[in-house]
Design a protein around this motif. Structure first.
Motif, short mmCIF file in Angstrom:
data_model
loop_
_atom_site.label_atom_id
_atom_site.label_comp_id
_atom_site.label_asym_id
_atom_site.label_seq_id
_atom_site.Cartn_x
_atom_site.Cartn_y
_atom_site.Cartn_z
N UNK A 85 39.96 21.57 35.12
CA UNK A 85 41.40 21.30 35.15
C UNK A 85 42.06 21.75 36.45
N UNK A 86 41.26 21.77 37.53
CA UNK A 86 41.80 21.95 38.87
C UNK A 86 42.02 23.37 39.35
N UNK A 87 41.42 24.33 38.70
CA UNK A 87 41.55 25.73 39.13
C UNK A 87 40.18 26.26 39.58
N UNK A 88 40.22 27.30 40.39
CA UNK A 88 39.02 28.03 40.75
C UNK A 88 39.21 29.44 40.20
N UNK A 89 38.20 29.97 39.55
CA UNK A 89 38.29 31.30 38.95
C UNK A 89 37.33 32.25 39.64
N UNK A 90 37.78 33.48 39.82
CA UNK A 90 36.96 34.54 40.40
C UNK A 90 37.03 35.73 39.46
N UNK A 91 35.88 36.28 39.12
CA UNK A 91 35.83 37.44 38.23
C UNK A 91 36.49 38.63 38.91
N UNK A 92 37.24 39.40 38.14
CA UNK A 92 37.91 40.58 38.67
C UNK A 92 37.83 41.69 37.62
N UNK A 93 38.53 42.78 37.85
CA UNK A 93 38.53 43.90 36.91
C UNK A 93 39.95 44.17 36.43
N UNK A 94 40.05 44.95 35.37
CA UNK A 94 41.36 45.28 34.79
C UNK A 94 42.24 46.02 35.79
N UNK A 95 41.64 46.88 36.61
CA UNK A 95 42.41 47.71 37.52
C UNK A 95 42.69 47.07 38.88
N UNK A 96 42.07 45.94 39.18
CA UNK A 96 42.25 45.29 40.48
C UNK A 96 43.69 44.82 40.64
N UNK A 97 44.24 45.02 41.83
CA UNK A 97 45.59 44.55 42.16
C UNK A 97 45.45 43.22 42.89
#
Length: 109
Positions: A85-97
């Protein structure tokens, strides 16, 4: 009495075998989510992915929290699902700003 114990043991084994292995992964997206329409687009499309149990989004944090059944899908498949649906996702963490990209236009209105 003996039949009751055997039945109880079999029931417990069946419950353990059918237990779901739920995990949560956090992604940030490109383009970023700007409004409720963006959040609804993400939630509306991901809810059809196999194994997805819960989706939480936050435009303030720029994060998508996905709880899924690890026996039915994995992080890589969920990450790839964003592309549909036209997005790119990157894994991150709960604390990442995650910095908010000022000046980007929302195309979901």
């Amino acid at each position: 009495m003996k039949k009751s114990i055997i039945t109880l043991v079999l029931l417990m084994v069946a419950m353990i075998a059918s237990a779901k292995e739920l995990k949560t992964v956090i992604f940030t997206t490109t383009p970023q989510m700007h409004c409720a329409n963006c959040e609804n687009k993400v939630k509306g499309n991901l809810r059809f992915e196999k194994g997805v149990k819960e989706i939480k989004t936050s435009t303030e944090e720029q994060k998508v929290y996905i709880t899924y059944d690890a026996k039915k899908t994995d992080e890589a498949k969920l990450q790839k699902a964003f592309e549909k649906f036209g997005y790119k996702a990157v894994k991150t963490t709960k604390d990442a700003k995650i910095p908010v990209h000022e000046g980007e236009e929302c195309d979901n209105m």
